[in-house]
Structures are given as C-alpha cells and as structure tokens.
Design a protein around this motif. Structure first.
Motif, mmCIF file in Angstrom:
data_model
loop_
_atom_site.group_PDB
_atom_site.id
_atom_site.type_symbol
_atom_site.label_atom_id
_atom_site.label_comp_id
_atom_site.label_asym_id
_atom_site.label_seq_id
_atom_site.Cartn_x
_atom_site.Cartn_y
_atom_site.Cartn_z
ATOM 1 N N ASP A 95 28.429 -39.846 -7.493
ATOM 2 C CA ASP A 95 27.239 -39.557 -8.292
ATOM 3 C C ASP A 95 27.404 -38.192 -8.960
ATOM 4 O O ASP A 95 27.430 -37.162 -8.269
ATOM 5 C CB ASP A 95 25.994 -39.558 -7.397
ATOM 6 C CG ASP A 95 24.708 -39.325 -8.182
ATOM 7 O OD1 ASP A 95 24.784 -39.112 -9.413
ATOM 8 O OD2 ASP A 95 23.629 -39.345 -7.562
ATOM 9 N N ASP A 128 25.346 -36.459 -10.445
ATOM 10 C CA ASP A 128 24.149 -35.624 -10.300
ATOM 11 C C ASP A 128 24.169 -34.774 -9.028
ATOM 12 O O ASP A 128 23.351 -33.860 -8.893
ATOM 13 C CB ASP A 128 22.889 -36.492 -10.310
ATOM 14 C CG ASP A 128 22.583 -37.028 -11.698
ATOM 15 O OD1 ASP A 128 23.294 -36.656 -12.656
ATOM 16 O OD2 ASP A 128 21.646 -37.839 -11.829
ATOM 17 N N ARG A 161 26.668 -44.060 -13.832
ATOM 18 C CA ARG A 161 27.404 -43.735 -12.606
ATOM 19 C C ARG A 161 26.453 -43.279 -11.511
ATOM 20 O O ARG A 161 26.653 -43.568 -10.327
ATOM 21 C CB ARG A 161 28.457 -42.665 -12.896
ATOM 22 C CG ARG A 161 29.657 -43.198 -13.671
ATOM 23 C CD ARG A 161 30.748 -42.173 -13.826
ATOM 24 N NE ARG A 161 30.419 -41.158 -14.824
ATOM 25 C CZ ARG A 161 30.533 -39.854 -14.636
ATOM 26 N NH1 ARG A 161 30.932 -39.381 -13.465
ATOM 27 N NH2 ARG A 161 30.228 -39.009 -15.603
ATOM 28 N N HIS A 162 25.404 -42.556 -11.905
ATOM 29 C CA HIS A 162 24.394 -42.141 -10.938
ATOM 30 C C HIS A 162 23.675 -43.350 -10.348
ATOM 31 O O HIS A 162 23.480 -43.441 -9.136
ATOM 32 C CB HIS A 162 23.392 -41.209 -11.613
ATOM 33 C CG HIS A 162 22.069 -41.133 -10.913
ATOM 34 N ND1 HIS A 162 21.899 -40.530 -9.690
ATOM 35 C CD2 HIS A 162 20.835 -41.612 -11.268
ATOM 36 C CE1 HIS A 162 20.631 -40.628 -9.312
ATOM 37 N NE2 HIS A 162 19.973 -41.288 -10.250
ATOM 38 N N ASN A 221 25.713 -45.360 -7.692
ATOM 39 C CA ASN A 221 25.915 -44.743 -6.373
ATOM 40 C C ASN A 221 25.063 -43.485 -6.227
ATOM 41 O O ASN A 221 25.591 -42.374 -6.147
ATOM 42 C CB ASN A 221 27.395 -44.401 -6.175
ATOM 43 C CG ASN A 221 28.270 -45.616 -6.073
ATOM 44 O OD1 ASN A 221 28.357 -46.264 -5.035
ATOM 45 N ND2 ASN A 221 28.942 -45.949 -7.177
ATOM 46 N N PRO A 222 23.738 -43.627 -6.187
ATOM 47 C CA PRO A 222 22.875 -42.441 -6.108
ATOM 48 C C PRO A 222 23.133 -41.616 -4.850
ATOM 49 O O PRO A 222 23.285 -42.155 -3.751
ATOM 50 C CB PRO A 222 21.461 -43.047 -6.096
ATOM 51 C CG PRO A 222 21.655 -44.454 -5.603
ATOM 52 C CD PRO A 222 22.979 -44.889 -6.131
ATOM 53 N N ASN A 223 23.216 -40.307 -5.049
ATOM 54 C CA ASN A 223 23.387 -39.338 -3.965
ATOM 55 C C ASN A 223 24.710 -39.469 -3.224
ATOM 56 O O ASN A 223 24.873 -38.891 -2.145
ATOM 57 C CB ASN A 223 22.229 -39.418 -2.966
ATOM 58 C CG ASN A 223 21.128 -38.429 -3.278
ATOM 59 O OD1 ASN A 223 21.071 -37.858 -4.381
ATOM 60 N ND2 ASN A 223 20.218 -38.214 -2.345
#
Length: 351
Positions: free
Chosen positions: A141, A143, A130-131, A134-136
């Motif tokens: 995300d 994270d 999932r990170h 769609n990072p950040n």
C-alpha cells in the motif's frame, strides 16, 4: 496486529478473531446487488457535477468583481472547498461510480483532476488502485510507505537526520504538513509523467500545464500580484487541509496485515483496515462519502449516494460473523490517528 487506535473505536458485538475467507463476502455481495445498490446514479452525479461547475464559475466571477480589494481573499476558502468537491468527483470517476463507460470515466477524471485541479488522474488512479487492493499493507500500500511520515515502529527506527526529527514530532506536525498536501499532489502528478505511456503522457501533461497556466492567468487578471500571492497561498493550503481531513481518518491507526502472515480474504482485508466516521448528511458532503470507508472499500464502484444505504447491511453482516466494524466520531477519529502517530514516534523521543 491491532493498532492502539483501533481498540478505542466503537466496534460491533462479537469476537475479534479472523474468520475464514471463503464465501464470507458472497452473501453480502448478493444482498447488495439484490437491493440495487451497485446501480449507477447518473442523475445524482449529473446534478452534482453541474452544481459544482456553476459554483466554480460563480467564484471566478466573484474574483473578477472584487479582485481589486483584499476582500477577495474571502473567496479563497470557498474555492478550496469547491476544489475538494471537484477532487471527490474525480475520485468517483476513477472508481467507475459515475458510469460504466471507461472512456467517459477517463474524460471525467481528466477534466476534474488534471484540468480543474492540476492533479494527474493517471498518477492518482495507479496509486489509489494499489491502495485499494492491499490497504494498510506495509509492502504493497503506497499510502503507508515511509515518506515524510511513517506508520510503524519499524519504519521509525531506521529514520536518520532531519527525518528522524520529523518522526519524533509527526503527531504535532501532521495538520501543518497537510497544508502542503495540495501542492505536493500536483508535483507528484508531474513526476509521474515519466512512468506513463507516450500517448498518456502527452494528454496528461498538456492538461496539467493548461491548468497551471489557466490558474496563474486567472489570478493575475483578476487581482494585483500581492493579492494573487496571498489568495493562492490560502487557497492551496486550505485545499490540502481539506483533503487531509477527508483521507487521514480512513485507515491510519487501524490493523496492518503481517506481510509474512496468512493472506486475508476480501472482507477481512477491507473491513479490519478501515474506519468509518459517524455523522449527518453534512459529514457525507464534507468528506465526499469517504466517511463510509468500509463500504467504499468493499464496493469501490458503488455510487457515493448508495453508501449510506449499504452501511446497515455491512454492519449487520460483520456482526453475524463476529468481525469488528469500526466507527468513530468526527473529532475522535483524528484523535485516534494522532495517537497512533505519536506512539509510532515514541521510541525516538527517549533518545
């Protein structure tokens, strides 16, 4: 919106305007394929896994030999580093970098994650995929979801009580908190068993319990209880710190897509949210190849030893498009992350 830390990092020449998504990524992908950089490096991984296994066995033997002395505590930092190597192998298996065979990748993940580390590979792969998608992205995300730490002013404003105090001081508390990261990831794995299918839950759960029983047994058989408690505390704390050092500088303080804005193309989504760490082969080894975070996000299945070779191609492609390509030195990367965390908590310190 660009974060403060991103402005500090070195960028390739060109504008910072977003380029149309379209086929921006296609020419780069074609070049990478033509140079064979997506091909599996089975021999490299086989030797890496073998060396790591021998080193783990040698450390365990050392615990038997000197477990009666406090000198055994010197092996705790060694074991923490080897466990980080083990985690990097599990990470690469989860991305199918080692082999295209899903069954073998799954087995490698279970051995290196669940059995050797007590960290659920199913939990990690679900969260990590999932990170990567769609990072950040604040809504997609995991994270950058608000938890012990927060990453945006909007998240900070709604904090109350003890968590509000944490946010005010999160920049100072970041590295001390990473000492708990290794244990926290083990707990998350057990909690995730409820999400898993019955068959997966049995396999994952049995291996997690096997690790816990094996770890405690190894400590108590090789050394007195006092030594064992001290050894476990040092080992787990340094393991968590090592993982924190590897993961923290990759995205924190980089651009965060507007959830209500236009969806970015693959190239923009992965490059603008990621930060590379400059360094030598020692940096590659210590960070498990995650210092090539941009290349890793663009090509998740690319074997770790190929990332260094792909970097010049990616950097040149971004330069041609006028797209920022962010790199920072090892120490400076953490300075940028801490600065971002400090700025997020700044409004709460004026209360």
């Amino acid at each position: 919106m660009p974060q403060a830390a991103a402005a500090v990092a070195e960028r390739s020449p060109g504008t910072t305007e977003r380029q149309p998504a379209g086929s921006d990524f296609a020419p780069l992908l074609r070049t990478v394929k033509e140079q064979g950089l997506l091909g599996r490096r089975t021999g490299w991984y086989a030797s890496t896994i073998a060396v790591n296994a021998v080193a783990l066995a040698a450390t365990a033997a050392g615990m038997f030999l000197i477990g009666g002395s406090w000198w055994v505590l010197l092996l705790a930092p060694v074991l923490s580093v080897l466990c980080a190597r083990t985690a990097f192998i599990g990470h690469d298996a989860g991305h199918s970098q080692i082999t295209a065979n899903r069954g073998v990748s799954r087995a490698l993940g279970l051995i290196h994650g669940n059995l050797l580390l007590g960290m659920s590979s199913a939990w990690w792969n679900d969260k990590h995929n999932r990170h990567h998608a769609n990072p950040n992205h604040i809504e997609k995300d995991p994270d950058v979801a608000a938890d012990v730490l927060v990453w945006t002013s909007k998240q900070a404003r709604v904090r109350v009580g003890f968590r509000r105090w944490l946010t005010r001081n999160q920049a100072w508390l970041f590295f001390p908190l990473t000492l708990l990261q290794g244990v926290a990831m083990k707990i998350y794995g057990f909690q995730d068993l409820r999400r898993q299918s019955p068959r997966e839950r049995v396999v994952e759960g049995l291996l997690l319990v096997a690790h816990l029983v094996g770890y405690v047994t190894l400590l108590l058989v090789t050394m007195p209880v006092g030594h064992a408690i001290a050894f476990a505390a040092i080992h787990q704390a340094l393991f968590g710190l090592h993982l924190g050092l590897a993961f923290a500088p990759n995205h924190k303080g980089m651009e965060m897509p507007d959830p209500d804005g236009e969806r970015w193309g693959h190239l923009s989504r992965q490059v603008l949210t990621s930060r590379n760490i400059r360094g030598s082969f020692l940096t590659d080894w210590f960070l498990g190849g995650l210092n090539y975070q941009i290349e890793h996000h663009l090509f998740p299945s690319m074997p770790r030893p190929s990332l260094r070779r792909a970097q010049p191609l990616v950097r040149a492609h971004c330069s041609e498009l006028g797209m920022p390509y962010t790199e920072a030195g090892f120490v400076d990367s953490y300075r940028q992350v801490l600065r971002h965390m400090y700025e997020v908590g700044e409004p709460l310190r004026g209360e």
